[in-house]
Design a protein around this motif. Structure first.
Motif, mmCIF file in Angstrom:
data_model
loop_
_atom_site.group_PDB
_atom_site.id
_atom_site.type_symbol
_atom_site.label_atom_id
_atom_site.label_comp_id
_atom_site.label_asym_id
_atom_site.label_seq_id
_atom_site.Cartn_x
_atom_site.Cartn_y
_atom_site.Cartn_z
ATOM 1 N N CYS A 14 0.846 -1.199 0.000
ATOM 2 C CA CYS A 14 0.000 0.000 0.000
ATOM 3 C C CYS A 14 0.883 1.250 0.000
ATOM 4 O O CYS A 14 2.107 1.164 0.062
ATOM 5 N N HIS A 59 2.909 -1.064 3.637
ATOM 6 C CA HIS A 59 2.557 -2.384 4.153
ATOM 7 C C HIS A 59 2.589 -3.399 3.014
ATOM 8 O O HIS A 59 1.918 -3.205 2.002
ATOM 9 N N SER A 104 -1.912 -11.411 -1.767
ATOM 10 C CA SER A 104 -3.314 -11.645 -2.086
ATOM 11 C C SER A 104 -3.409 -12.498 -3.341
ATOM 12 O O SER A 104 -2.541 -12.416 -4.223
ATOM 13 N N GLN A 121 -10.248 -5.492 -10.029
ATOM 14 C CA GLN A 121 -10.534 -5.214 -8.617
ATOM 15 C C GLN A 121 -9.745 -4.007 -8.126
ATOM 16 O O GLN A 121 -10.255 -3.190 -7.342
ATOM 17 N N THR A 151 -7.622 -3.740 -0.997
ATOM 18 C CA THR A 151 -7.244 -2.818 0.076
ATOM 19 C C THR A 151 -6.199 -3.456 0.966
ATOM 20 O O THR A 151 -6.098 -4.688 1.050
ATOM 21 N N CYS A 152 -5.460 -2.642 1.631
ATOM 22 C CA CYS A 152 -4.432 -3.113 2.554
ATOM 23 C C CYS A 152 -5.113 -3.683 3.794
ATOM 24 O O CYS A 152 -5.978 -3.039 4.386
ATOM 25 N N PRO A 153 -4.741 -4.881 4.228
ATOM 26 C CA PRO A 153 -5.372 -5.480 5.430
ATOM 27 C C PRO A 153 -4.952 -4.770 6.702
ATOM 28 O O PRO A 153 -5.566 -4.984 7.744
ATOM 29 N N VAL A 154 -3.926 -3.933 6.644
ATOM 30 C CA VAL A 154 -3.448 -3.281 7.859
ATOM 31 C C VAL A 154 -4.128 -1.918 8.032
ATOM 32 O O VAL A 154 -4.747 -1.632 9.059
ATOM 33 N N CYS A 155 -4.042 -1.104 6.981
ATOM 34 C CA CYS A 155 -4.581 0.259 7.095
ATOM 35 C C CYS A 155 -5.802 0.465 6.207
ATOM 36 O O CYS A 155 -6.364 1.558 6.175
ATOM 37 N N HIS A 156 -6.159 -0.574 5.463
ATOM 38 C CA HIS A 156 -7.336 -0.538 4.608
ATOM 39 C C HIS A 156 -7.227 0.510 3.503
ATOM 40 O O HIS A 156 -8.243 0.975 2.984
ATOM 41 N N SER A 157 -6.045 0.879 3.185
ATOM 42 C CA SER A 157 -5.866 1.826 2.096
ATOM 43 C C SER A 157 -6.143 1.122 0.776
ATOM 44 O O SER A 157 -5.759 -0.037 0.578
ATOM 45 N N ALA A 158 -6.820 1.788 -0.100
ATOM 46 C CA ALA A 158 -7.103 1.242 -1.410
ATOM 47 C C ALA A 158 -6.005 1.587 -2.406
ATOM 48 O O ALA A 158 -6.058 1.149 -3.559
#
Ligand SMILES: [Zn+2]
Length: 159
Positions: free
Chosen positions: A8, A12, A16, A27, A34-41
């Protein structure tokens, strides 16, 4: 399935899986990755070469050695098993032939040459016989046109 190592915009790294590279592109374009840590797309591929999952041999299979791939395959010797099989069958056939002869024919022992010759010249009724003859006697019988054949050796005679 294709595994991508993604990163991301905050650094991070994560992995996937995607059904295909086109699926990842779709997608990612729709902001679904999205990043599983900060959920950034805002993620992108961290590695250029994706790892392709192998369904046949599993991921534990070692990577193909380039030297091994370029080397010619060792020449196969298909004649080895093909020789063994007829040999085994031939022995079984010879054994069956011997059993048939020894069961159906009269054993005349060392008188074989005389008996065969007598039958050939009509001095005695023809019948199946078997016995022993010297190499010279066998050659003489064949020279006279008398049909003789070597009796297959008993299985115990070999080995
Ligand atoms: Zn992140």
């Amino acid at each position: 399935m294709i595994r991508y190592t993604l990163a991301c915009d905050r650094g991070h790294d994560f992995e996937s899986w995607f059904p295909s590279s086109a699926s990842y592109d779709e997608q990612a374009a729709r902001g679904l990755v999205t990043c599983p840590v900060c959920h950034s797309a805002k993620v992108g591929k961290a590695m250029m070469a994706p790892s392709v999952a192998r369904t046949d041999r599993g991921r534990s299979a070692p990577a193909a050695d380039p030297a091994e791939m370029s080397a010619p395959a060792p020449a196969l010797e298909p004649s080895v098993p093909l020789i063994a099989e007829p040999e085994r069958r031939m022995r079984a056939m010879l054994r069956a032939l011997r059993e048939h002869v020894t069961r159906e024919a009269d054993h005349v022992g060392p008188r074989f040459a005389d008996e065969a010759r007598a039958m050939h010249y009509g001095e005695r009724p023809a019948r199946a016989i078997y016995g022993e003859a010297s190499a010279d006697e066998a050659r003489a019988l064949i020279d006279e046109g008398i049909e003789v054949a070597p009796l297959p050796p008993a299985p115990d005679d070999r080995h």
